[in-house]
Design an enzyme around this catalytic site. Structure first.
Site, PDB file in Angstrom:
ATOM      1  N   LYS A  25     116.104 -12.268  76.249  1.00  0.00           N
ATOM      2  CA  LYS A  25     116.950 -12.293  77.524  1.00  0.00           C
ATOM      3  C   LYS A  25     115.975 -12.192  78.892  1.00  0.00           C
ATOM      4  CE  LYS A  25     121.397 -12.365  75.884  1.00  0.00           C
ATOM      5  NZ  LYS A  25     122.098 -13.128  76.749  1.00  0.00           N
ATOM      6  N   SER A  79     120.408  -8.945  65.027  1.00  0.00           N
ATOM      7  CA  SER A  79     121.167 -10.247  65.050  1.00  0.00           C
ATOM      8  C   SER A  79     120.334 -11.225  64.725  1.00  0.00           C
ATOM      9  CB  SER A  79     121.322 -10.339  66.721  1.00  0.00           C
ATOM     10  OG  SER A  79     120.283 -10.525  67.466  1.00  0.00           O
TER      11      SER A  79
END
Lengths: 321, 94
Positions: A44, A264
């Site tokens: 991100k 994840s």
């Protein structure tokens, strides 16, 4: 290059490592791109700098000017990355965060001075998005970058992540990544389809369990505008959902080859392994997948050390995508 | 073909509270068609007005999203597990 004037210059150009030792199919190579190497610790970072620089180009944000506030819904990593960028640029950041993220995610936001606005954990990311939309509408002076709809999100992956992948693994046949805002899949997917036609784009969807149970109606559902704006239904070749237990199992398996990655990343690896096992006999393939962040933020979940069934139950209650 | 459907909480009011339902059909379209005949209240939650799959409904055959397997024409075989789930934002809890 290993000498930098600013931490922001360290975003991107992440390494790719061969994880084929974990492939169930000897004719299928699996490469993992380690996004945890970004300075604020996740993929991100790419999105955060892209969103902020786009807003600065548009004049919505002015570097160095006092009193500018941003608001953004995030289950963690976008908020953390934005907090770092905003600290360097002098902006105040409010992050709407579901209350059930891991404690480390919450603490990292505070490290870089972000303000946390809690949204109900039972409503997951949907609830955080809704609350941020409401607060942004009520406070028009706040800048709402809205990663789920902002073209600067997939653009970061179209201009950087995608070209990096093709340069490092030109033999790629499949790209496998997680479906959150869909920014990574849309940006990298579009770049690969244009520059290496025939590359398969696979989305891995996190299991949705308890949060989905909190929906009052199907009409409370949500499809990120980034997905629809990029014609995601046509860009993707396949979408599979992985189970919490597989996610933890593969997070652990990755440590066998020295990779300490977030949950994840384990989920996405589980999807890559499924993809590898479906390549027909006699064919070869090269899968590139993304490890979104490292394992540090998930140590409190006991993901590597505790009884796996207990970890799975715990993981069902936290947000890790 | 006989398959088992897993019904999400949000749709259970239309199935009399049932979490799993058996249905028959050779394709996802046929399976959902037989489901909507048995539970008519489900119909508007399964299909858009034009008969396509409801935009906020994801349907999986053994964890694979049918939208990428041919949509309503996706084939099913005996014993498949078909899961219906509402579309939600990424970052959903596990």
């Amino acid at each position: 290059m290993t000498r930098y004037e600013s931490v922001l210059e360290m975003i991107g150009n992440t390494p790719v490592v061969n994880a084929s030792a974990l492939s169930p199919n000897p004719n299928v190579a699996i490469w993992v791109k380690l996004e945890g190497r970004n300075p604020a610790g996740s993929v991100k970072d790419r999105v955060a700098i892209s969103l902020v620089e786009a807003a600065e180009r548009e004049g919505r944000l002015i570097p160095g000017q006092a009193g500018q506030t941003l608001i953004e819904p995030s289950s963690g990593n976008t908020g953390i990355a934005l907090a770092m960028v905003c600290r360097l640029r002098g902006y105040h950041l409010k992050v709407v965060l579901p209350s059930n993220v891991s404690i480390e995610r919450r603490q990292l936001l505070l490290v870089w001075g972000a303000e946390i606005v809690d949204s109900p954990g039972s409503e997951g990311s949907n609830g955080a998005v809704r609350m941020a939309q409401t607060l942004a509408a009520e406070n028009p002076s706040w800048v709402f970058l809205y990663q789920y709809a902002n073209p600067a999100n997939p653009l970061a992956h179209y201009t950087h992540t995608g070209p990096e992948i093709l340069a490092d693994v030109p033999e790629i046949t499949h790209f496998v990544a997680g479906l959150g805002t869909s920014g990574t899949l849309m940006g990298v997917g579009k770049y690969l389809k244009e520059h290496k036609p025939g590359t398969q784009i696979w989305a891995i969807e996190p299991p949705s369990g308890e949060m989905v149970d909190g929906l009052r109606s199907l009409e409370d559902g949500y499809i990120p505008p980034v997905f629809t704006d990029n014609d995601g239904a046509n860009l993707l070749d396949r979408k599979v959902v992985v189970r919490p237990k597989e996610s933890i199992e593969w997070t652990r398996r990755m440590s066998e080859i020295g990779l300490f990655v977030g949950i994840s990343s384990g989920a996405i690896m589980a999807g890559a392994v499924k993809c590898a096992s479906l390549i027909p006999e006699g064919e070869s393939a090269t899968i590139v997948t993304i490890a979104c962040d490292d394992g540090w933020k998930y140590l409190s979940t006991g993901a590597w050390t505790d009884d796996i069934d207990e970890v799975v139950e715990r993981a069902k209650r936290i947000i890790y995508f | 073909m006989a398959v088992t459907l897993r019904i999400p909480t949000v749709l259970r009011p239309a199935t009399g509270g049932r979490a799993t339902v058996d249905a028959v059909g050779a394709t996802i379209g046929e399976v959902l068609g037989s489901l909507s005949q048995e539970y008519p209240a489900l119909t508007p939650q399964l299909f858009n007005d034009d008969g396509s799959l409801h935009r906020f409904l994801n349907v999986y055959v053994n964890d694979d999203d049918v939208r990428y397997l041919g949509g309503l024409a996706a084939p099913v075989v005996d014993g498949d597990e078909v899961t219906l789930l509402p579309a939600v934002a990424g970052g959903a809890s596990a």
